[in-house]
Design a protein around this motif. Structure first.
Motif: not given
Length: 274
Positions: A249-252, A209-212, A94-99
């Motif tokens: 999702n990689g957010e700070m 993609t599978q286990a961030f 999903p595109m929302e995971l691209w970050p």
């Protein structure tokens, strides 16, 4: 003297990296094209993507005349000294995971170049820079592009390999470093480093993609900003806080005061230590 970039040598290093790391082969590096000169590898690979280029295409340039970083900042790289390359990705998740991809790329760079920098602490400055000895070693630019057949991602990486202090603009010399500068060696193999990074990108791309969630601990361990008081600029202006972690999702993750809630920042135009 710097060895010229060479597709067979990059591919051989990629294959060695995959084998030595027990990494499953992926589409990344399915085609590797070395260019003498180009305006921007990101723009060039986007053009090829629009023409139907395959997922995993890599463009590597000896010289970029219009290289750039985030927010259009110029990326300065003397010809035949460093690595400037881009990878075409067509994610199926999903595109929302691209970050997540900028963080995946950051881990690929630090793990890929680490064998040449034994004993040197490599850190990731959220969201897209690689630091060594408190100086910038590499930058990552992730761009999402649209087409009639769907969106795709252009992942650009610029790594200072053989630049010496005199090669950097005087006003930036105190903020930049290179592999050769850190090790005191006259030159390092750009072909081998490029292949090593591509191998690590194959590994972290699948994990991301599978286990961030399994990568967050390493992202935090390597963070240049974690537990630091920082200031960052969003569309609402400058803010001051302490970075306290990396989100799912990689957010700070930041906190203004210990008794206030933690806030997740997905995008910031500028992030600095306060």
């Amino acid at each position: 003297m710097n060895d010229p970039l060479d597709e067979p040598r990059i591919r051989r290093a990629l294959e060695i990296g995959l084998r030595s790391g027990n990494i499953a082969p992926s589409q990344i590096g399915c085609e590797i094209v070395v260019l003498d000169e180009i305006g921007s590898t990101n723009d060039a690979i986007a053009e090829r993507a629009l023409a139907g280029a395959s997922d995993g295409l890599v463009l590597v340039a000896e010289k970029q005349s219009a290289g750039r970083g985030r927010k259009g900042a110029a990326w300065i790289a003397p010809p035949s000294h460093n690595l400037t390359f881009s990878v075409l990705l067509r994610p199926t998740f999903p595109m929302e995971l691209w970050p997540r991809l900028s963080h995946v790329a950051g881990l690929a760079v630090v793990n890929g170049v680490e064998p040449w920098l034994s004993g040197i602490d490599l850190q990731l400055k959220w969201p897209n820079d690689v630091y060594a000895d408190a100086k910038k070693l590499a930058g990552i630019l992730v761009e999402t592009r649209s087409s009639s057949t769907g969106a795709f991602v252009v992942l650009g990486i610029g790594l200072n390999v053989n630049s010496q202090p005199a090669d950097f603009p005087p006003e930036l010399a105190h903020t930049l470093t290179s592999v050769a500068g850190l090790t005191g060696t006259p030159s390092a193999s750009r072909n081998e480093i490029c292949g090593s990074i591509l191998a690590e990108l194959s590994r972290f791309y699948e994990q991301g993609t599978q286990a961030f969630d399994t990568l967050i601990a390493e992202l935090e361990q390597r963070s240049f900003l974690l537990h630091q008081k920082i200031r960052f600029r969003t569309t609402e202006g400058w803010n001051h806080a302490t970075m306290v972690g990396i989100g799912a999702n990689g957010e700070m993750l930041v906190q203004k005061h210990p008794d206030e809630p933690v806030t997740a920042i997905l995008n910031a135009e500028d992030v600095r230590i306060a």
